[in-house]
Design an enzyme around this catalytic site. Structure first.
Site, mmCIF file in Angstrom:
data_model
loop_
_atom_site.group_PDB
_atom_site.id
_atom_site.type_symbol
_atom_site.label_atom_id
_atom_site.label_comp_id
_atom_site.label_asym_id
_atom_site.label_seq_id
_atom_site.Cartn_x
_atom_site.Cartn_y
_atom_site.Cartn_z
ATOM 1 N N ARG A 1 25.064 42.691 21.629
ATOM 2 C CA ARG A 1 24.574 43.344 22.847
ATOM 3 C C ARG A 1 24.461 44.852 22.619
ATOM 4 O O ARG A 1 25.039 45.411 21.688
ATOM 5 C CB ARG A 1 25.506 43.084 24.024
ATOM 6 C CG ARG A 1 26.923 43.640 23.853
ATOM 7 C CD ARG A 1 27.778 43.297 25.062
ATOM 8 N NE ARG A 1 29.058 43.959 25.059
ATOM 9 C CZ ARG A 1 30.218 43.405 24.707
ATOM 10 N NH1 ARG A 1 30.241 42.139 24.303
ATOM 11 N NH2 ARG A 1 31.342 44.094 24.756
ATOM 12 N N GLN B 1 23.887 48.730 25.098
ATOM 13 C CA GLN B 1 24.393 49.393 26.296
ATOM 14 C C GLN B 1 23.247 50.213 26.873
ATOM 15 O O GLN B 1 22.175 50.294 26.260
ATOM 16 C CB GLN B 1 25.602 50.287 25.958
ATOM 17 C CG GLN B 1 26.948 49.662 26.252
ATOM 18 C CD GLN B 1 28.092 50.668 26.246
ATOM 19 O OE1 GLN B 1 27.994 51.763 25.692
ATOM 20 N NE2 GLN B 1 29.213 50.286 26.837
ATOM 21 N N PRO C 1 35.025 38.715 21.952
ATOM 22 C CA PRO C 1 36.203 38.791 21.091
ATOM 23 C C PRO C 1 37.219 39.822 21.543
ATOM 24 O O PRO C 1 38.434 39.577 21.478
ATOM 25 C CB PRO C 1 35.605 39.147 19.723
ATOM 26 C CG PRO C 1 34.251 38.520 19.747
ATOM 27 C CD PRO C 1 33.771 38.715 21.160
ATOM 28 N N ASP D 1 31.157 47.150 33.431
ATOM 29 C CA ASP D 1 31.984 45.949 33.288
ATOM 30 C C ASP D 1 33.391 46.269 33.814
ATOM 31 O O ASP D 1 34.148 46.927 33.132
ATOM 32 C CB ASP D 1 32.013 45.443 31.838
ATOM 33 C CG ASP D 1 32.180 46.566 30.807
ATOM 34 O OD1 ASP D 1 31.914 47.752 31.100
ATOM 35 O OD2 ASP D 1 32.568 46.230 29.681
ATOM 36 N N GLU E 1 39.393 58.542 31.964
ATOM 37 C CA GLU E 1 38.155 57.775 31.862
ATOM 38 C C GLU E 1 37.425 57.709 33.201
ATOM 39 O O GLU E 1 36.198 57.730 33.258
ATOM 40 C CB GLU E 1 38.495 56.364 31.383
ATOM 41 C CG GLU E 1 37.303 55.435 31.264
ATOM 42 C CD GLU E 1 37.708 53.979 31.078
ATOM 43 O OE1 GLU E 1 36.901 53.227 30.513
ATOM 44 O OE2 GLU E 1 38.818 53.605 31.499
#
Length: 564
Positions: free
Chosen positions: A205, A207, A273, A308, A516
């Site tokens: 994938r 972004q 994963p 996400d 963050e």
């Protein structure tokens, strides 16, 4: 025809290590328990020198106690992050010449220099052992220096890098910024697109696509036409990825015109994963293998969005199993691609590719028309995500219906304002009057809070929902308002930026760290929620803070802390 890049040929071998590390991750959860458990830690472990992967495969099954797990990890694996080495950026200066000339406040300037110094803490190089033995690492080799976000994020991330670059340009660290861009160009050359992050488990994938924006910012700061020429083929390749059948959707408007817009869609239908134990637990609520694979596909696609996770992608905001990411046509993704198309047109003109410039100028205009025709809602004065019917397979031409616009309020509904800031000499996207109407819609949306713009108005416990605010969203919206041509919008943008700077400062003073994300309900409070603990560092927060201070300054008599 040229042979496939070496790392594409190696990918099946690289994923063998990922498979082993997922087993280690599951074993660690079983033995150590969920407290303080971070699944990503285990898939970031490199094999220790001399350790044999097959022997580790056999040994992990026998681990039953905490002590055995600790001994197993010590024998077979090196520390997570040890395959990155610290790398003092040669272009770093403690106080660069011309740094933040509009910041007159001594307190604000001293803090900004501390944030600037964080680039040294976050700068790394990929160890030579990664390129020499890629089968022993999930980290991917990159040619230049990197700047990582921080904490658990030990590798380069795609869309984070845009705001890292913006901050590095404020810090006059042009060579480091160029290295970051060329690393991403290298990923396009190797894999055909920029990966979500520089790990083998992220090869399924991307972004939000902001590489062209990084190239444009660096060119504007340095005039480096060689960089434009170097990156240009990769930008064309990345654009092809985002308009390919994988992402493209055709929708017919009420006038019979067919428009093309893009969606997120990961190439994956298994547990991620880096979060496999979390995904497997969620999927355990479903009965069939097919249903679980569909859920895994939606989870990975939401991860491709950068959001996400968020209620934005769920048909039921309280139930993660109702993710329908690939059936959503996102406002922000199509804004970024529209900008990419315009950037490529500008670059093509610069390097004398006039026919290509015209093709991409027209492509950008067509996408802008599609955004206005299909995503704009004149009643709400916002752009809204469009939901495709989830009983279909996203093939063929869909007939546009007003009811399919998602009327829930998210910060992404205002991201097209950002196009005001990047006209690239080809004329404006939005007129001043429309920008003001959108601004007023934002002011009454419920998103504007004491410490910045919330991600949504729904408190779901997901990290991309209320009350969290994220640096990129503050910057995209504020920069668009600043460049709208309206004095009123400029003042509102300055107010948003002021709230954000103050909450960053207060949190830094109390914690000693940049965060963050932040809780925008209260000044100085870091954010929470989601599937991992709040992280510090932090690449894009540092970049946005420095960008705001450069653009808006900070006067001597303006309070930097939280308002009393």
């Amino acid at each position: 025809m040229a042979p496939p890049p070496r790392h594409l040929l190696l990918l099946p071998v690289l994923l063998l290590l990922v498979s082993l590390l997922q087993r280690v991750q599951s074993g660690a959860l079983r033995v150590l328990g969920p407290r303080d458990f971070d699944p990503k830690l285990y898939v970031d472990l490199p094999l220790a020198p001399g350790a044999d992967r097959a022997a580790a495969e056999a040994a992990v099954a026998a681990v039953t106690t905490r002590g055995e797990m600790e001994a197993f990890l010590a024998r077979y694996f090196a520390r997570a992050g040890s395959d990155l080495v610290e790398a003092d950026p040669p272009d770093f200066e403690a106080e660069p010449r011309g740094f933040l000339p509009r910041v007159a406040s001594g307190e604000a300037r001293a803090w900004a220099l501390q944030v600037h110094a964080l680039w040294k803490d976050l700068a790394r190089r990929v160890a030579p052992s990664v390129a020499a033995r890629p089968d022993r690492h999930t980290l991917l080799p990159l040619p230049g220096r990197v700047v990582v976000p921080g904490s658990r994020f030990r590798e380069v991330y795609y869309w984070d890098s845009y705001w890292v670059v913006r901050g590095l340009l404020v810090s006059k660290m042009y060579d480091t910024a160029k290295d970051i861009v060329l690393n991403l160009v290298y990923l396009v050359e190797e894999y055909g697109f920029v990966l979500n992050g520089a790990r083998s488990y992220y090869t399924n994938r991307s972004q939000p696509p902001l590489l062209s924006s990084m190239v444009l910012e660096l060119y504007a700061a340095t005039g480096d036409l060689g960089l434009v020429r170097r990156a240009f083929p990769s930008l064309l390749k990345e654009h092809s990825f985002w308009v390919s059948e994988l992402h493209n959707v055709e929708i017919m408007d009420n006038h019979g015109r067919v428009h093309n817009l893009s969606r997120y869609q990961a190439m994956w239908n298994k547990p991620r994963p880096e979060s496999a134990t979390i995904d497997e637990e969620l999927a355990s609520k479903l009965n069939s293998t097919a249903a679980k694979e569909k859920l895994y596909h939606q989870i990975a696609s939401a991860a491709e969005s950068g959001w996400d996770f968020s209620s934005r992608w769920m048909s039921n905001s309280t139930d993660m199993t109702t993710l329908v990411t690939t059936f959503v046509i996102p406002v922000d993704l199509n804004t970024f691609i529209c900008k990419m198309e315009r950037d490529i047109a500008v670059f093509a003109e610069l390097i004398g590719e006039k026919a290509t410039a015209e093709i991409f100028s027209q492509a950008s205009k067509a996408r802008h028309t599609a955004i206005e025709s299909l995503l704009w809602n004149s009643e709400m004065e916002q752009w809204l995500d469009y939901w495709l019917p989830t009983d279909g397979n996203c093939q063929g031409v869909y007939k546009w219906e007003l009811k399919s616009q998602n009327r829930k309020i998210f910060a992404s509904n205002f991201i097209p304002l950002w196009l005001n800031a990047h006209n690239s000499g080809l004329g404006p996207f939005l007129d001043e009057a429309k920008s003001v109407r959108v601004m007023r819609s934002l002011q009454t949306s419920g998103l504007v809070c004491p410490a910045g713009i919330a991600t949504s108005v729904s408190n779901t416990g997901q990290q991309w929902d209320f009350p969290n605010g994220w640096a990129p969203l503050q910057h995209l919206i504020a920069e668009g308002l600043l460049n709208s041509g309206s004095t009123e919008a400029k003042e509102f943008a300055e107010d948003i930026a002021t709230r954000w700077v103050r909450t960053n400062y207060a949190a830094y003073k109390s914690s000693g760290a940049m965060h963050e994300k932040y809780d925008v309900e209260a000044c100085g409070k870091s954010g929470g929620g989601g599937e991992y603990k709040p992280q510090t560092g932090f690449g894009w927060s540092n970049g946005v803070l420095l960008a705001f201070l450069e653009e808006l300054g900070w006067s001597q008599d303006k309070e930097i802390g939280c308002p009393s």
